[in-house]
Design an enzyme around this catalytic site. Structure first.
Site, PDB file in Angstrom:
ATOM      1  N   HIS A  72       0.846  -1.188   0.000  1.00  0.00           N
ATOM      2  CA  HIS A  72       0.000   0.000   0.000  1.00  0.00           C
ATOM      3  C   HIS A  72       0.884   1.243   0.000  1.00  0.00           C
ATOM      4  O   HIS A  72       1.810   1.352   0.804  1.00  0.00           O
ATOM      5  CB  HIS A  72      -0.910   0.021   1.236  1.00  0.00           C
ATOM      6  CG  HIS A  72      -2.049  -0.936   1.157  1.00  0.00           C
ATOM      7  ND1 HIS A  72      -3.113  -0.898   2.027  1.00  0.00           N
ATOM      8  CD2 HIS A  72      -2.306  -1.959   0.307  1.00  0.00           C
ATOM      9  CE1 HIS A  72      -3.979  -1.850   1.717  1.00  0.00           C
ATOM     10  NE2 HIS A  72      -3.501  -2.516   0.686  1.00  0.00           N
ATOM     11  N   TYR A 202      -9.062   5.249   7.611  1.00  0.00           N
ATOM     12  CA  TYR A 202      -9.142   5.639   9.017  1.00  0.00           C
ATOM     13  C   TYR A 202     -10.231   6.701   9.123  1.00  0.00           C
ATOM     14  O   TYR A 202     -10.082   7.795   8.574  1.00  0.00           O
ATOM     15  CB  TYR A 202      -7.812   6.208   9.498  1.00  0.00           C
ATOM     16  CG  TYR A 202      -6.713   5.183   9.689  1.00  0.00           C
ATOM     17  CD1 TYR A 202      -6.323   4.798  10.972  1.00  0.00           C
ATOM     18  CD2 TYR A 202      -6.051   4.607   8.604  1.00  0.00           C
ATOM     19  CE1 TYR A 202      -5.307   3.875  11.166  1.00  0.00           C
ATOM     20  CE2 TYR A 202      -5.042   3.676   8.780  1.00  0.00           C
ATOM     21  CZ  TYR A 202      -4.670   3.308  10.071  1.00  0.00           C
ATOM     22  OH  TYR A 202      -3.674   2.397  10.247  1.00  0.00           O
ATOM     23  N   PRO A 291      -2.746  -0.095  18.369  1.00  0.00           N
ATOM     24  CA  PRO A 291      -2.591  -0.543  16.978  1.00  0.00           C
ATOM     25  C   PRO A 291      -2.857   0.546  15.942  1.00  0.00           C
ATOM     26  O   PRO A 291      -2.645   0.310  14.754  1.00  0.00           O
ATOM     27  CB  PRO A 291      -3.620  -1.671  16.861  1.00  0.00           C
ATOM     28  CG  PRO A 291      -4.667  -1.320  17.869  1.00  0.00           C
ATOM     29  CD  PRO A 291      -3.930  -0.688  19.005  1.00  0.00           C
ATOM     30  N   LYS A 295       2.499  -0.150  14.628  1.00  0.00           N
ATOM     31  CA  LYS A 295       3.924  -0.162  14.977  1.00  0.00           C
ATOM     32  C   LYS A 295       4.393  -1.390  15.748  1.00  0.00           C
ATOM     33  O   LYS A 295       5.597  -1.622  15.852  1.00  0.00           O
ATOM     34  CB  LYS A 295       4.265   1.084  15.809  1.00  0.00           C
ATOM     35  CG  LYS A 295       4.158   2.375  15.031  1.00  0.00           C
ATOM     36  CD  LYS A 295       5.099   2.369  13.857  1.00  0.00           C
ATOM     37  CE  LYS A 295       4.839   3.498  12.895  1.00  0.00           C
ATOM     38  NZ  LYS A 295       5.465   3.282  11.593  1.00  0.00           N
ATOM     39  N   TYR A 383       4.356   6.708   9.422  1.00  0.00           N
ATOM     40  CA  TYR A 383       3.588   5.499   9.130  1.00  0.00           C
ATOM     41  C   TYR A 383       4.444   4.472   8.400  1.00  0.00           C
ATOM     42  O   TYR A 383       4.451   3.293   8.760  1.00  0.00           O
ATOM     43  CB  TYR A 383       2.352   5.854   8.299  1.00  0.00           C
ATOM     44  CG  TYR A 383       1.262   4.792   8.357  1.00  0.00           C
ATOM     45  CD1 TYR A 383       0.154   4.971   9.178  1.00  0.00           C
ATOM     46  CD2 TYR A 383       1.330   3.643   7.589  1.00  0.00           C
ATOM     47  CE1 TYR A 383      -0.862   4.016   9.226  1.00  0.00           C
ATOM     48  CE2 TYR A 383       0.329   2.683   7.635  1.00  0.00           C
ATOM     49  CZ  TYR A 383      -0.759   2.876   8.465  1.00  0.00           C
ATOM     50  OH  TYR A 383      -1.754   1.923   8.529  1.00  0.00           O
TER      51      TYR A 383
END
Length: 389
Positions: A72, A202, A291, A295, A383
């Protein structure tokens, strides 16, 4: 039995440490109270940073992740009924993340260690670590009804969030435990359905956070923020799908039969220092993160990347310099990940005491992040993760 490194725990940290040590000519024994079937059969999500994938490929265990993992190059932040894409590739020089479940990483590591002649003791019991402040610590355990002992030069505590090895470091001196419990949980489902989105979504909503994730072309993983006292029985399939559609307003959610439900509680934790005598902690035994920032497994891999090099230097040259600096070397990355995970969590979740002011402030923060290239870059760089070196 005498061994260079005794490793307690056959999770991502313990198995990856054993694999990396083998590549540097250091032999180890890995112990776990679970059976191989239990370890490989515990279904867990996984998002691998670019550096984690690169390390797997470079050390010979990357064939399946390259073939089966889903790369992704962005995520979508959704709020106010609109989606805003964070373009990782554009913002980080082409870097991305790979969706590859944790249990698949464990399968890869176990298969490689056994192919290399590695010693993994599954299904042991009564594991006790002794003498960590001496020159030759011991690990006592029971296997197939017989008591056994490993005499080790070094011991690695990689036994996860339910660790026993962490508590071998005296508290409160030198061990300091930094802990935060979050006032909500995630309700997770696995559903037989095609992907709802090419990338993770998200979503911020006044009802609470939602995450539209994926597992494969036919199985999807989704999450809803819920009260920490909620149980699986509180959420019918109809209620789950209705709430997902509400919170991810404007995006298509493809439904299907739900075959797994679970409640995941949130906490942040860091143990400092991560070592004492000849004991060294790695992974969830030393720290846990929410979560939201994806990480957890990556921090475990980063820990043992540092630790394996320090241990190899110790055995090659009798030099403890890198070993003694292990905590100081690993902690900055851990605290950066803690901050990022907390930031993402606080920006996207509704707190129980939230007022209209708090909700509008969150929307303003999300707008600031998505509107500014600097804000998007900050999120993207954290990220995808910074290089291990």
């Amino acid at each position: 039995m005498q061994i260079q490194v005794g490793i307690v725990g056959a999770g991502p940290a313990g198995l990856m440490l054993s694999h990396l040590l083998h590549q540097r000519g250091v032999e180890s024994v890995v112990l776990d109270t679970r059976t191989r079937e239990e370890i490989e059969g515990t279904i867990r999500a996984g998002v691998l940073e670019q550096s984690s994938v690169d390390l797997m490929v470079d050390t010979g265990i990357g064939e399946r992740v390259k073939r089966l993992g889903m790369v992704h190059h962005g995520i979508e932040l959704r709020f106010g009924g609109r989606g805003h894409r964070i373009d990782f590739a554009d913002l980080t020089g082409g870097r991305g993340v790979t969706i590859y479940p944790q249990h698949e990483v464990l399968k890869d590591l176990i298969a490689q260690r056994l192919a290399d002649g590695g010693d993994i003791r599954f299904g042991v019991s009564d594991v006790q670590v002794e003498g960590i402040t001496g020159d030759r610590p011991r690990i006592r355990f029971t296997q197939d009804g017989a008591e056994q002992q490993l005499d080790c030069a070094l011991v690695a505590g990689c036994d996860g969030s339910r660790t026993t090895t962490r508590f071998l470091i005296p508290s409160p001196n030198p061990r300091q435990d930094h802990f935060r419990q979050y006032p909500f949980a995630w309700f997770g489902i696995l559903a037989e359905a095609p992907p709802s989105s090419e990338e993770l979504i998200y979503a911020h909503h006044r009802n609470g956070f939602a995450l539209i994730s994926t597992r494969s072309a036919t199985v999807q993983r989704h999450y809803l923020q819920v009260d920490p006292n909620d149980s699986v029985e509180d959420w019918s399939d109809d209620r789950i799908w209705s709430e997902l559609h509400t919170r991810v307003a404007g995006a298509e959610i493809k439904e299907g039969p739900i075959f797994s439900k679970s409640v995941l509680h949130f906490r942040s934790f860091v143990c400092e220092p991560m070592q004492h005598g000849r004991l060294f902690l790695a992974g969830d035994a030393a720290h846990t993160v929410p979560p939201t920032g994806a990480k957890g497994m990556n921090l475990a891999i980063a820990d043992v990347h540092v630790l394996s090099r320090a241990m190899a230097e110790f055995f090659a040259n009798s030099d403890r310099t890198a070993l003694d600096a292990y905590t100081a070397t690993a902690l900055p990355r851990i605290w950066r990940a803690q901050h990022f995970s907390w930031w993402m969590t606080s920006m996207l979740h509704r707190m129980p005491e939230a007022t209209g002011f708090d909700l509008h402030r969150q929307l303003a923060e999300l707008d600031t992040v998505t509107r500014s290239r600097a804000g998007r870059t900050l999120l993207a760089e954290n990220y995808v993760g910074t290089p291990f070196d």
